[in-house]
Design an enzyme around this catalytic site. Structure first.
Site, PDB file in Angstrom:
ATOM      1  N   LYS A  90       0.843  -1.197   0.000  1.00  0.00           N
ATOM      2  CA  LYS A  90       0.000   0.000   0.000  1.00  0.00           C
ATOM      3  C   LYS A  90       0.881   1.252   0.000  1.00  0.00           C
ATOM      4  O   LYS A  90       0.609   2.215  -0.717  1.00  0.00           O
ATOM      5  CB  LYS A  90      -0.960  -0.018   1.205  1.00  0.00           C
ATOM      6  CG  LYS A  90      -2.068  -1.044   1.010  1.00  0.00           C
ATOM      7  CD  LYS A  90      -2.895  -1.309   2.253  1.00  0.00           C
ATOM      8  CE  LYS A  90      -3.859  -2.467   1.980  1.00  0.00           C
ATOM      9  NZ  LYS A  90      -4.605  -2.903   3.146  1.00  0.00           N
TER      10      LYS A  90
ATOM     11  N   GLN B 299      -4.910  -1.591   9.216  1.00  0.00           N
ATOM     12  CA  GLN B 299      -4.752  -2.915   8.595  1.00  0.00           C
ATOM     13  C   GLN B 299      -5.409  -3.988   9.473  1.00  0.00           C
ATOM     14  O   GLN B 299      -5.133  -4.079  10.666  1.00  0.00           O
ATOM     15  CB  GLN B 299      -3.243  -3.210   8.407  1.00  0.00           C
ATOM     16  CG  GLN B 299      -2.961  -4.514   7.677  1.00  0.00           C
ATOM     17  CD  GLN B 299      -3.490  -4.527   6.253  1.00  0.00           C
ATOM     18  OE1 GLN B 299      -3.368  -3.562   5.516  1.00  0.00           O
ATOM     19  NE2 GLN B 299      -4.119  -5.626   5.860  1.00  0.00           N
TER      20      GLN B 299
ATOM     21  N   ASP C 222     -11.060   2.700   3.295  1.00  0.00           N
ATOM     22  CA  ASP C 222     -11.320   1.266   3.117  1.00  0.00           C
ATOM     23  C   ASP C 222     -12.800   1.007   2.833  1.00  0.00           C
ATOM     24  O   ASP C 222     -13.174  -0.075   2.389  1.00  0.00           O
ATOM     25  CB  ASP C 222     -10.915   0.493   4.384  1.00  0.00           C
ATOM     26  CG  ASP C 222      -9.630  -0.298   4.196  1.00  0.00           C
ATOM     27  OD1 ASP C 222      -9.275  -0.589   3.044  1.00  0.00           O
ATOM     28  OD2 ASP C 222      -8.991  -0.624   5.214  1.00  0.00           O
TER      29      ASP C 222
END
Ligand code: NAP
Length: 279
Positions: free
Chosen positions: A52, A96, A119
């Site tokens: 990422k 995460q 997200d």
């Protein structure tokens, strides 16, 4: 032979478009910054986080990295998220997953400001998707829509079966296909006559997490098959939920694993970061 839907190539196209948008924003004095938080040192998570950050670098998005020890308390993590929520120089916040067991994922997700929820996991983002309002969309399903559109697969009016009903893939995928005017069926572990159900699909999307479960007897001849699974086979080799060698000869288009859906997830995360900065 089926069309091989190349996620690597399509994700590169998207990242190159985003690179231009990031440069445009920069020229107007807007710097886009993603904050990435990892708790603990799960090796798979470390690989995802690294990729990422690499994606951010490629596109020209700044990234702030928070690598917290596994013993970090929930309150400490929530405190950091609240601080980042309040920072004007941070556009997106990504925590995460999975988190260590002593931390409640739902509470963490709900603490992220929906305006920075790149997200797309916050209940407000999911609710907005459900009622057709603007908001961040979960990256993997959003990436699949791009894969289909950019490969020239028509979605409107098609029978779409989604195998799997998780909050991060199956359910948002169903909502997105509905938004694209497909006729959508969601199948799961309690679905009866599963092969009959999946066999109706013009577009079959497999997100079950079972190595090579989908063989040709699940697939209508000429269907488009999208494989979300990331699994290890009996030889510890990366494989999808679809038995590629068995299914490829009967379908019209298919995504490989690796190199199909996987690369799209990061591309769409970067897309959400650019959107969070106002483009
Ligand atoms: P998940 O939360 O474990 O959900 C799996 C779903 O599949 C559940 O809804 C389950 O049904 C259903 N299922 C399991 N066994 C089944 C069976 N035998 N027949 C029919 N349905 C069955 O998994 P997920 O998070 O959605 O992930 C699915 C796969 O995608 C995994 O391999 C994961 O690693 C991969 N993934 C890839 C990406 C990417 O970027 N490419 C992103 C996310 C996930 P029930 O609800 O009834 O239990």
């Amino acid at each position: 032979m089926a069309l091989l839907i190349d996620g690597k190539e399509i994700s590169k196209q998207i990242k190159d478009e985003l690179k231009q948008k990031a440069a445009e924003l920069k020229s107007k004095g807007v710097e886009v910054t993603l904050a990435v938080i990892q708790v603990g040192d799960d090796p798979a998570s470390s690989v995802y986080v690294r990729n990422k950050k690499k994606g951010c670098e490629y596109v020209g998005i700044g990234s702030l990295s928070y690598e917290l020890p596994g013993e970090t308390t929930q309150e400490e993590l929530l405190g950091l998220i609240r601080e980042l929520n309040g920072r004007r120089d941070v556009n997106g916040i990504l925590v995460q997953l999975p988190l260590p067991e002593h931390i409640d994922e739902d509470t963490v997700i709900r603490t992220i400001d929906p305006a920075k929820d790149v997200d797309g996991f916050h209940p407000q983002s999911v609710g907005a998707l459900c009622i057709g309002q603007p908001g961040f969309v979960s990256c993997t399903p959003a990436g699949i829509i791009q894969l289909l559109k950019r490969s020239g697969v028509e979605i409107e009016g098609k029978e779409c079966v989604i195998l799997g009903r998780s909050n991060i893939v199956g359910k948002p995928m169903a909502l997105l296909m509905l938004r694209e005017n497909a006729t959508v069926t969601i199948a799961h572990s309690r679905t009866k006559n599963l092969k009959e159900v999946t066999g109706r699909a013009d577009i079959l999307i497999a997100a079950v997490g079972k190595p090579k479960m989908v063989t040709r007897d699940y697939v209508k001849k000429g269907a488009v098959v999208i494989d979300v699974g990331i699994n290890r086979d009996e030889n510890n080799k990366l494989c999808g939920d679809v038995d590629f060698a068995d299914v490829e000869p009967v379908c019209s288009a298919i995504t490989p694993v690796p190199g199909g859906v996987g690369p799209m997830t990061i591309a769409m995360l970067l897309n959400n970061c650019i959107e969070s900065a106002g483009l």
